[in-house]
Enzyme design. Structure first.
Site, mmCIF file in Angstrom:
data_model
loop_
_atom_site.group_PDB
_atom_site.id
_atom_site.type_symbol
_atom_site.label_atom_id
_atom_site.label_comp_id
_atom_site.label_asym_id
_atom_site.label_seq_id
_atom_site.Cartn_x
_atom_site.Cartn_y
_atom_site.Cartn_z
ATOM 1 C CD GLU A 189 8.341 2.411 7.814
ATOM 2 O OE1 GLU A 189 9.170 3.300 8.083
ATOM 3 O OE2 GLU A 189 8.575 1.476 7.036
ATOM 4 C CD GLU A 226 7.189 1.827 2.682
ATOM 5 O OE1 GLU A 226 8.367 1.667 3.057
ATOM 6 O OE2 GLU A 226 6.539 2.858 2.891
HETATM 7 C C1 GAL Z 1 10.611 3.105 4.852
HETATM 8 C C2 GAL Z 1 9.813 4.354 4.515
HETATM 9 C C3 GAL Z 1 9.849 4.689 3.051
HETATM 10 C C4 GAL Z 1 11.180 4.436 2.380
HETATM 11 C C5 GAL Z 1 11.756 3.094 2.804
HETATM 12 C C6 GAL Z 1 13.107 2.760 2.208
HETATM 13 O O1 GAL Z 1 10.957 3.103 6.202
HETATM 14 O O2 GAL Z 1 8.477 4.195 4.887
HETATM 15 O O3 GAL Z 1 9.411 6.016 2.922
HETATM 16 O O4 GAL Z 1 12.041 5.479 2.543
HETATM 17 O O5 GAL Z 1 11.822 3.010 4.190
HETATM 18 O O6 GAL Z 1 14.145 3.511 2.765
#
Ligand code: GAL
Length: 469
Positions: free
Chosen positions: A165, A373
């Site tokens: 990200e 994710e």
């Molecule tokens: C994303 C990040 C993760 C995790 C997730 C949920 O932005 O890549 O490390 O924290 O959010 O909060």
């Protein structure tokens, strides 16, 4: 209701959020160690990742969880300062190498493919002290680190994410200053960091391509935080323009140079330039790539990695006072629909993910897409029953199926965030994203499955929603 044969099912974690062992066995400090140790209520209750889930010593417990779910892929990140304590290859911490070798070997022995992130927000403090991502020297440092990782682990790791990200990170760390190093540079720092992040990614992709690809035959890309932006009023032309702008400023600013033509989107360039003039800057606050850099950056993603959590509504809003900050440059007002359920900053809008997949397909020439994710926090911290949360996942899977079957997107892998409850950055341990509950009060850090873990295992076994309502 079945996913294509060979579809990948994973879960993700990140080094600082799970490992602990912040100074164990020669690890150097990262910016998150410094930041959390400084206190100042920038993190919920001044919590730290000093111990977190203890995965540095409890990897075998994590492996049990991974096997219990039946994952085909496991995504984790390397702690740069565990491998290279001062960020440079001048000194290599063998204990760190051993730790990741063990993880990789254990995964492969169990038929699980590692997806390895090189940088997930935890820059070695020694490099931050030299300017971090605001300094151009980071490009060379990152490339050397990446080459070291390809050389050390690339015989076994075939899926690499260089940067997690970068779009969210540049904004949080260097524009707003809410992530370490914690100093806001409104309207300038985010773009400067973005510029260096994009070049660093591209450099390391070329290193892989020229030095390792032939032998190792892996894929290298980077992952984007993508919040879908929907026009506040779908029938309003100006709201439609607003939604497009949000996508352009938050995603295309990073993805277009890498996946299309080496340069930032024209609309974003002209908008930031105009705003900069209005604010009395001699030139645009968005730096420019040279022609040579554009050539270097173009085409440096082997697949497109999406991280989806939330959706927003967009409407144009003139920045009349010329307020400074990357969030003001698009001249868009963001809101949400009152009917959407929310858990902290995550608004439950499953259809947003289908729209993103379609957008990526249409904007970026039908790339292979990996969801690296996606997830929701659990709302009831006292219960292991997260039936409600599972319903959100189920709806997400239905949207993915529509994307694959109706929109013909080339989706390869889905990774949920997260395997374990973990240190959720500024929210500390107050936000629970895991399939496994972790008791952070108990020194043994026991992992216990939420009810959703059983459901996810079923989906993986069936390669789809078969047999479910
Ligand atoms: C994303 C990040 C993760 C995790 C997730 C949920 O932005 O890549 O490390 O924290 O959010 O909060």
């Amino acid at each position: 209701m079945a996913f294509p044969d060979g579809f990948g099912w994973g879960a993700a974690t990140a080094a600082y959020q799970v490992e602990g062992g912040w100074d164990a066995d020669g690890k150097g400090p990262s910016v998150w160690d410094t930041f959390t140790h400084q206190g100042g209520e920038r993190v919920f209750k001044n919590q730290t990742g000093d111990v977190a889930c203890g995965s540095y010593t409890l990897w075998e417990e994590d492996l049990k969880c991974i096997k219990q779910l039946g994952l085909t892929h496991y995504r984790f990140s390397l702690s740069w300062s565990r491998l290279l304590p001062d960020g440079t290859t001048g000194f290599i911490n063998q204990k760190g190498v051993d730790y990741y070798n063990k993880i990789i070997d254990d995964l492969l022995e169990n038929g699980i493919k590692p997806i390895v992130t090189l940088f997930h927000f935890d820059l070695p403090q020694a490099l931050e002290d030299k300017g971090g991502w605001l300094s151009e020297t980071i490009i060379e440092s990152f490339d050397k680190y990446a080459q070291f990782c390809f050389r050390t682990f690339g015989d076994r790791v075939k899926l690499w994410i260089t940067l997690n990200e970068p779009n969210m990170f540049a904004l949080m760390a260097y524009d707003l200053g809410r992530f370490p190093p914690g100093v806001p540079h409104l309207g300038t720092g985010g773009y400067q960091a973005a510029h260096n992040l994009i070049k660093a990614h591209a450099r390391s992709w070329h290193s892989y391509d020229s030095l390792f690809r032939k032998e190792q035959k892996g894929l290298v890309s980077l992952s984007f935080f993508i919040a879908w932006a929907e026009p506040a009023d779908p029938n309003s032309a100006s709201d439609q323009e607003a939604a497009k702008r949000v996508m352009a400023f938050h995603l295309d600013l990073f993805a277009k140079p890498i996946f299309t033509d080496g340069d930032y989107p024209e609309g974003v360039k002209s908008q930031i330039a105009a705003m900069s003039t209005k604010q009395g800057y001699a030139s645009s606050r968005l730096p420019e790539f040279t022609e040579e850099e554009k050539k270097m950056i173009k085409g440096t993603g082997d697949f497109f990695a999406v991280q989806y959590y939330t959706t927003c509504l967009a409407r144009l809003k003139e920045n009349k006072k010329g307020e400074l900050g990357a969030l003001y440059d698009a001249e868009v007002e963001i809101s949400t629909d009152p009917s959407w359920v929310n858990l902290d900053w995550v608004y439950v809008v499953p259809w947003g993910i289908r729209k993103i997949l379609k957008y990526v397909k249409e904007t970026y020439n039908n790339p292979a897409i990996y969801i690296t994710e996606n997830g929701f926090p659990h709302s009831d911290l006292t219960s292991l029953d997260d039936t409600q949360r599972w319903e959100y996942f189920r709806q997400i899977f239905q949207e993915l199926l529509k994307g694959i079957q109706l929109d013909e997107v080339n989706l390869k892998v889905y990774c949920a965030w997260s395997l374990l409850d973990n240190f959720e950055w500024t929210q500390g341990y107050s936000s629970r994203f895991g399939f496994f509950h972790v008791d952070f009060e108990d020194p043994a850090r026991p992992r216990v499955p939420y009810s959703s873990a059983k459901e996810y295992a079923k989906v993986i076994r069936n390669n789809g929603l078969e047999g479910q309502k």
